[in-house]
Scaffold this active site. Structure first.
Site, PDB file in Angstrom:
ATOM      1  N   GLN A 106       0.715  -0.780   0.287  1.00 44.48           N
ATOM      2  CA  GLN A 106      -0.080   0.173   0.312  1.00 44.48           C
ATOM      3  C   GLN A 106       0.565   1.353  -0.175  1.00 44.48           C
ATOM      4  O   GLN A 106       1.102   2.053  -0.838  1.00 44.48           O
ATOM      5  CB  GLN A 106      -0.863   0.059   1.302  1.00 44.48           C
ATOM      6  CG  GLN A 106      -1.651   0.941   1.932  1.00 44.48           C
ATOM      7  CD  GLN A 106      -2.365   1.441   2.699  1.00 44.48           C
ATOM      8  OE1 GLN A 106      -3.328   1.029   2.617  1.00 44.48           O
ATOM      9  NE2 GLN A 106      -1.480   1.882   3.638  1.00 44.48           N
ATOM     10  N   ASP A 158      15.089  -9.286  -1.751  1.00 45.76           N
ATOM     11  CA  ASP A 158      14.385  -9.903  -0.890  1.00 45.76           C
ATOM     12  C   ASP A 158      15.581  -9.351  -0.024  1.00 45.76           C
ATOM     13  O   ASP A 158      16.248  -9.651   1.020  1.00 45.76           O
ATOM     14  CB  ASP A 158      14.211 -11.585  -0.672  1.00 45.76           C
ATOM     15  CG  ASP A 158      13.611 -11.948  -0.011  1.00 45.76           C
ATOM     16  OD1 ASP A 158      13.189 -11.472   1.560  1.00 45.76           O
ATOM     17  OD2 ASP A 158      12.209 -12.498  -0.566  1.00 45.76           O
ATOM     18  N   LEU A 209       9.532   0.426   3.142  1.00 45.88           N
ATOM     19  CA  LEU A 209       8.239  -0.446   3.526  1.00 45.88           C
ATOM     20  C   LEU A 209       8.116  -1.488   3.548  1.00 45.88           C
ATOM     21  O   LEU A 209       7.168  -2.020   3.835  1.00 45.88           O
ATOM     22  CB  LEU A 209       7.395   0.882   2.617  1.00 45.88           C
ATOM     23  CG  LEU A 209       8.250   2.565   2.617  1.00 45.88           C
ATOM     24  CD1 LEU A 209       6.963   3.039   1.923  1.00 45.88           C
ATOM     25  CD2 LEU A 209       7.980   2.723   4.343  1.00 45.88           C
ATOM     26  N   SER A 269       3.245  -7.209   7.559  1.00 44.94           N
ATOM     27  CA  SER A 269       2.511  -6.201   7.503  1.00 44.94           C
ATOM     28  C   SER A 269       1.357  -6.497   8.809  1.00 44.94           C
ATOM     29  O   SER A 269       0.710  -5.755   9.443  1.00 44.94           O
ATOM     30  CB  SER A 269       2.741  -4.998   6.997  1.00 44.94           C
ATOM     31  OG  SER A 269       1.982  -5.196   6.161  1.00 44.94           O
ATOM     32  N   SER A 302       6.042   1.523  13.317  1.00 47.09           N
ATOM     33  CA  SER A 302       4.558   1.422  13.905  1.00 47.09           C
ATOM     34  C   SER A 302       4.590   2.137  15.650  1.00 47.09           C
ATOM     35  O   SER A 302       4.930   1.413  15.987  1.00 47.09           O
ATOM     36  CB  SER A 302       4.289  -0.226  13.187  1.00 47.09           C
ATOM     37  OG  SER A 302       2.927  -0.405  13.670  1.00 47.09           O
ATOM     38  N   GLU A 360       2.720   0.140  17.154  1.00 46.35           N
ATOM     39  CA  GLU A 360       2.477  -0.976  17.598  1.00 46.35           C
ATOM     40  C   GLU A 360       3.575  -1.506  18.444  1.00 46.35           C
ATOM     41  O   GLU A 360       3.650  -2.233  19.772  1.00 46.35           O
ATOM     42  CB  GLU A 360       2.605  -1.852  16.555  1.00 46.35           C
ATOM     43  CG  GLU A 360       1.499  -2.592  16.301  1.00 46.35           C
ATOM     44  CD  GLU A 360      -0.093  -2.733  17.186  1.00 46.35           C
ATOM     45  OE1 GLU A 360       0.481  -3.826  17.786  1.00 46.35           O
ATOM     46  OE2 GLU A 360      -1.372  -2.287  17.015  1.00 46.35           O
ATOM     47  N   TYR A 362       4.924  -8.358  16.029  1.00 46.72           N
ATOM     48  CA  TYR A 362       4.924  -7.893  14.918  1.00 46.72           C
ATOM     49  C   TYR A 362       5.751  -6.509  15.467  1.00 46.72           C
ATOM     50  O   TYR A 362       6.641  -5.693  15.787  1.00 46.72           O
ATOM     51  CB  TYR A 362       3.764  -7.336  14.208  1.00 46.72           C
ATOM     52  CG  TYR A 362       3.936  -6.286  13.709  1.00 46.72           C
ATOM     53  CD1 TYR A 362       4.267  -6.240  12.169  1.00 46.72           C
ATOM     54  CD2 TYR A 362       3.485  -4.405  14.000  1.00 46.72           C
ATOM     55  CE1 TYR A 362       4.748  -4.562  11.317  1.00 46.72           C
ATOM     56  CE2 TYR A 362       2.942  -3.567  13.244  1.00 46.72           C
ATOM     57  CZ  TYR A 362       3.472  -3.103  11.832  1.00 46.72           C
ATOM     58  OH  TYR A 362       3.516  -2.909  11.614  1.00 46.72           O
TER      59      TYR A 362
END
Ligand code: NAP
Length: 323
Positions: A13, A57, A79, A83, A124, A126, A148
């Site tokens: 995204q 990768d 990015l 996720s 994040s 999180e 995560y």
């Protein structure tokens, strides 16, 4: 001189929006894309002819070094990540490989191959997990509550440590949930806008959700990627929270989405405890004081505008393609 940028996670995204933004700013854009047996370029097909795709990768250090050596980027935006929080409980080791150690590999590759490149790391909210204050600021303690969040915490501190130890231009953007029509339907915002559109078009008749009182700090991915770019244009590298600075409940979201299609949400939505998140992060809301004051950034889209953009998109897409 034309600036060059390398984006990992270009097919995701945020990567797709950032790629578009950098092209409009005249950058030569390189995207690191991992091999897949079927095409994963859906989000970037409309501009893939204007960029250069490099195979690589986060699991493979030499592919990162090759990509950086080939692109010689002025700016690198990381990015790429696993996720999806729920998946991090079923695949914790893989999440750590991508989301934590992948950043170590990238930082080492930058240090060795292009130490003057400016680096953005997608941190994040999180990392805050169960925060001891609300709203959170750049100084709030990290207390991640899922694999995560733990992996993002490692990546965040490695990015900061490489800045301090090697004097690299490294920045972390601590982003809160951000959405767009390019978000997967496994995420609650898109699940709701997509379902409202389906129900409006007679292709579904119910929507099952978890906790309607859960609150989130949501903003538009387009706003978020602009902040990422802005962070790398400053004289000194620093870390910033990227958020809307306000929360809305899932109930408000449902009501707003169904209003957009002229339906009463209560006729279609039911609560199913199976969708409750066991690690529900409480009161995650970011303070945007620092980024607003120092960089002049704030979201351009309101919550209601974002819901409208996504419902409109889903209505058009489903009408064109069918369910
Ligand atoms: P996304 O849509 O899930 O995209 C993730 C990207 O990472 C995809 O392009 C994926 O490639 C790539 N990727 C995954 N594993 C990889 C690997 N081993 N090597 C190379 N590429 C790999 O994520 P997003 O929503 O754009 O989010 C961008 C970043 O911000 C992520 O780091 C995410 O954790 C973080 N973030 C997002 C949010 C949010 O609300 N969106 C909030 C906070 C932080 P494939 O196409 O091949 O799968």
């Amino acid at each position: 001189m034309t600036k060059k940028a390398l984006i990992t996670g270009l097919t995701g995204q945020d990567g797709s929006y950032l790629g578009e933004l950098l092209l409009t700013k005249g950058y030569q854009v390189f995207g690191l894309v991992r091999r897949s047996s079927s095409s994963n370029l859906e989000r970037i097909n409309h501009f893939s002819g204007d960029i250069q795709i490099l195979s690589g990768d986060l699991l493979d250090q030499s592919s990162l070094m090759d990509a950086i050596t080939e692109a010689q980027p002025d700016e690198i935006y990381n990015l790429a990540s696993q996720s999806y929080v729920p998946l991090s409980w079923t695949q914790p080791a893989l999440t750590a490989e991508y989301t934590a150690l992948g950043v170590s590999r990238l930082l080492e590759s930058i240090r060795r191959c292009k130490p003057d490149a400016r680096f953005y790391q997608a941190s994040s909210s999180e990392v805050f997990g169960q925060p001891d204050e609300s709203p959170q600021t750049e100084r709030t303690a990290f207390r991640p509550r899922n694999p995560y969040g733990v992996a993002k915490t490692y990546a965040h501190w490695m990015t900061v440590n490489y800045r301090q130890k090697y004097n690299l231009y490294n920045c972390c953007g601590i982003t809160y949930t951000h959405e767009s029509p390019r978000r997967g339907t496994e995420f609650v915002f898109r699940k709701i806008t997509h379902a409202a559109a389906q129900i409006k078009l007679g292709l579904a008749n119910e929507l099952k959700l978890g906790n309607l009182d859960a609150r989130r700090d949501w903003c538009y991915a387009k706003d978020a990627v602009y902040a990422m770019w802005l962070m790398l244009q400053q004289e000194q590298p620093d870390d910033y929270i990227i958020a809307s600075g306000e929360t809305h409940s899932v109930r408000e979201l449902v009501e707003c989405a169904f209003n957009c299609v002229g339906l009463n949400w209560q006729d279609y939505v039911s609560v199913d405890p199976a969708f409750y998140r066991s690690d529900e992060s409480v009161q995650l809301v970011g303070s945007i004081n620092k980024i607003k004051t120092e960089l002049g950034w704030q979201p351009q889209y309101s919550f209601e505008q974002l819901v409208e953009v996504m419902v409109d998109y889903d209505l058009k897409k489903i009408s064109k393609n069918g369910a």
